[in-house]
Design a protein around this motif. Structure first.
Motif, PDB file in Angstrom:
ATOM      1  N   HIS A 298       1.175  -1.113   0.332  1.00 19.91           N
ATOM      2  CA  HIS A 298      -0.190  -0.197  -0.096  1.00 19.91           C
ATOM      3  C   HIS A 298       0.426   1.537  -0.118  1.00 19.91           C
ATOM      4  CE1 HIS A 298      -3.745  -2.234   0.339  1.00 19.91           C
ATOM      5  NE2 HIS A 298      -2.381  -3.231   1.586  1.00 19.91           N
ATOM      6  N   ARG A 299       2.102   1.347  -0.537  1.00 20.78           N
ATOM      7  CA  ARG A 299       2.892   2.619  -0.370  1.00 20.78           C
ATOM      8  C   ARG A 299       3.689   2.338  -1.965  1.00 20.78           C
ATOM      9  NH1 ARG A 299       1.553   3.011   3.615  1.00 20.78           N
ATOM     10  NH2 ARG A 299       1.863   2.869   5.745  1.00 20.78           N
ATOM     11  N   ALA A 300       3.937   3.340  -2.833  1.00 18.51           N
ATOM     12  CA  ALA A 300       3.801   3.963  -3.651  1.00 18.51           C
ATOM     13  C   ALA A 300       5.692   3.658  -4.130  1.00 18.51           C
ATOM     14  CB  ALA A 300       4.106   5.048  -4.773  1.00 18.51           C
ATOM     15  N   TYR A 301       6.136   3.101  -5.124  1.00 19.28           N
ATOM     16  CA  TYR A 301       7.376   1.722  -4.124  1.00 19.28           C
ATOM     17  C   TYR A 301       8.769   2.722  -5.769  1.00 19.28           C
ATOM     18  CZ  TYR A 301       5.751  -1.582  -7.048  1.00 19.28           C
ATOM     19  OH  TYR A 301       4.568  -2.697  -7.956  1.00 19.28           O
TER      20      TYR A 301
ATOM     21  N   TYR B 248       3.332   2.067  -8.613  1.00 17.54           N
ATOM     22  CA  TYR B 248       1.831   1.584  -7.145  1.00 17.54           C
ATOM     23  C   TYR B 248       1.510   0.783  -7.907  1.00 17.54           C
ATOM     24  CZ  TYR B 248      -1.943   2.180  -3.354  1.00 17.54           C
ATOM     25  OH  TYR B 248      -2.349   1.464  -2.182  1.00 17.54           O
ATOM     26  N   ASN B 249       0.727  -0.026  -7.257  1.00 14.48           N
ATOM     27  CA  ASN B 249      -0.224  -1.884  -7.523  1.00 14.48           C
ATOM     28  C   ASN B 249       0.308  -2.373  -8.675  1.00 14.48           C
ATOM     29  OD1 ASN B 249      -1.971  -3.428  -6.205  1.00 14.48           O
ATOM     30  ND2 ASN B 249      -3.868  -2.152  -7.146  1.00 14.48           N
TER      31      ASN B 249
END
Length: 63
Positions: free
Chosen positions: A40-43, A51-52
């Motif tokens: 549930h975090r952008a990377y 994200y996702n």
């Protein structure tokens, strides 16, 4: 100001604090890039923001 009427013993104080402990963060693996990240975090992967499993912001190289 509040002032205790009786001394709280060290063992009684420490019994109350037993539930405070550090936990290792949960990790997830991206199906698209294979990167390990917190859920549930952008990377970032190679300068791109995901994200996702989807590309959110593509990096622009200046040159």
């Amino acid at each position: 100001m509040a002032h205790p009427k009786r001394k709280i013993s060290k063992s009684r104080r420490d019994k109350r604090r037993t539930h405070y402990k550090a936990e290792a963060p949960s990790l997830a693996t991206c199906q698209t890039t294979g990167a390990i990240h917190t859920p549930h975090r952008a990377y970032n992967v190679d300068g791109n923001l995901y994200y996702n499993g989807k590309l959110v912001i593509e990096s622009t190289s200046i040159g």
